[in-house]
Design a protein around this motif. Sequence first.
Motif, mmCIF file in Angstrom:
data_model
loop_
_atom_site.group_PDB
_atom_site.id
_atom_site.type_symbol
_atom_site.label_atom_id
_atom_site.label_comp_id
_atom_site.label_asym_id
_atom_site.label_seq_id
_atom_site.Cartn_x
_atom_site.Cartn_y
_atom_site.Cartn_z
ATOM 1 N N ARG A 95 0.872 -1.176 0.000
ATOM 2 C CA ARG A 95 0.000 0.000 0.000
ATOM 3 C C ARG A 95 0.901 1.216 0.000
ATOM 4 N NH1 ARG A 95 -5.009 0.994 0.419
ATOM 5 N NH2 ARG A 95 -5.444 -1.190 0.953
ATOM 6 N N SER A 123 -4.588 5.340 -0.810
ATOM 7 C CA SER A 123 -5.561 4.391 -1.348
ATOM 8 C C SER A 123 -4.981 3.457 -2.404
ATOM 9 C CB SER A 123 -6.758 5.148 -1.935
ATOM 10 O OG SER A 123 -6.337 6.011 -2.970
ATOM 11 N N LYS A 125 -3.042 0.473 -3.850
ATOM 12 C CA LYS A 125 -2.456 -0.816 -3.521
ATOM 13 C C LYS A 125 -1.921 -1.448 -4.799
ATOM 14 C CE LYS A 125 -3.165 -5.163 -1.077
ATOM 15 N NZ LYS A 125 -4.118 -6.025 -0.352
ATOM 16 N N ASP A 174 -0.854 -4.380 3.923
ATOM 17 C CA ASP A 174 -2.100 -4.669 4.611
ATOM 18 C C ASP A 174 -1.983 -6.016 5.327
ATOM 19 O OD1 ASP A 174 -2.985 -2.384 3.384
ATOM 20 O OD2 ASP A 174 -4.527 -3.383 2.167
ATOM 21 N N THR A 232 -11.160 5.553 5.485
ATOM 22 C CA THR A 232 -11.592 4.399 4.718
ATOM 23 C C THR A 232 -10.873 3.205 5.330
ATOM 24 O OG1 THR A 232 -11.958 5.630 2.682
ATOM 25 C CG2 THR A 232 -11.568 3.272 2.465
ATOM 26 N N VAL A 234 -9.965 -0.986 5.296
ATOM 27 C CA VAL A 234 -9.855 -2.194 4.478
ATOM 28 C C VAL A 234 -10.196 -3.384 5.366
ATOM 29 C CG1 VAL A 234 -8.341 -3.585 3.025
ATOM 30 C CG2 VAL A 234 -8.029 -1.096 3.120
ATOM 31 N N THR A 256 -10.963 -8.358 -0.268
ATOM 32 C CA THR A 256 -11.244 -7.357 0.759
ATOM 33 C C THR A 256 -12.146 -6.292 0.161
ATOM 34 O OG1 THR A 256 -9.319 -5.996 0.154
ATOM 35 C CG2 THR A 256 -8.984 -7.731 1.820
ATOM 36 N N ASP A 258 -12.912 -1.886 0.595
ATOM 37 C CA ASP A 258 -12.537 -0.610 1.184
ATOM 38 C C ASP A 258 -13.835 0.106 1.554
ATOM 39 O OD1 ASP A 258 -10.205 -1.554 -0.059
ATOM 40 O OD2 ASP A 258 -9.444 0.468 -0.385
ATOM 41 N N ASP A 260 -15.852 3.155 3.371
ATOM 42 C CA ASP A 260 -15.754 4.532 3.859
ATOM 43 C C ASP A 260 -16.551 4.695 5.144
ATOM 44 O OD1 ASP A 260 -14.307 5.072 1.577
ATOM 45 O OD2 ASP A 260 -16.007 5.966 0.492
#
Length: 322
Positions: A95, A123, A125, A174, A232, A234, A256, A258, A260
């Motif tokens: 990330r 954000s 990845k 992550d 946000t 994950v 996964t 994401d 908010d």
Amino acid sequence: MRKSVKSMLSPLGKAVALACSLAMCVSLAACSSSSSDSKSSSDSSDKKGQIAGVTAKGKLGEKPTISFNTPMTVSDGSYVVLQKGDGDVIEEGDRVCAQGIALNVKDGTELMDTWTKNTPDCSLKVDSKTLSSTYYNQIKGAKINTTIGFGVNAQDSSGYSYILAMTFVSKSKDLKKATGEEVKDVPANLPKVTRAKNGKPSIDMNGQGSVDSLISQTLIKGNGAKLTDKNTVVVKYTGWLTDGKQFDSSWDRDSTIDADLFSDSSGQHQVIEGWQKGLVGQTVGSQVLLVIPPDQAYGDKEQGPIPANSTLVFVIDILAAY
């Protein structure tokens, strides 16, 4: 769980959208090390996809000064390596946090900047499944403190064409599953959660019925950052009805999401209320049990396999936040 599927802006997209009302999707390119203070120009050859005539100067890892002759035009997907980084190599699954400047190619004016308020976008990845091959191949192998100028032509009413200069300032991995300290004093009347070796949860409802108020119970206490209503997050998750029927699981998709935790411009949450209230205040690395009453889920509306007026039970692993 999201209220509905929505498009996701990639690196700096949310920041640019907030600052300039620009709709964009960007990812950036790779390069190697250089000195701590650098100045480099774009390749003036006719190599496909490269932007000519753009230069940058400044100390690596700080806001660069970018110059080019105006007006100019750029193609979507075009790029130029402006500064070659001196940090760790960006690898598959990383990330990446990036600072950015967007410059109007018509007159050189600055449309947005994350450096001034130090609000890097994390954000992005590096994942071949989610990034297009062009951008994936460019960013994988880049070094931290690399700066890339990327050509973008907005598809909205603004009509802006601009160079987005992104500097990769840090990277992380992550988590794969919740990691932390097992909570010992979980109330005995709550659903019982067990985990497979890979972390996938299973559940015994233990007589759990409908509820009128939200239950948020930490099962594993992670030692990462505390979540706020500006994050946000994950996550991996599984959701059940109180009769034990599973209606969704990201574990089964080996994926996964994401999610908010903040509200949009109209004040609406992007996830169901029970997720927003139940996850704010938790920490990265945690596993959380949520028992959500209907009025904080889907209320009296049927939602696919979820009947109207359902109490929902979720086990959520918090893997990262940005």
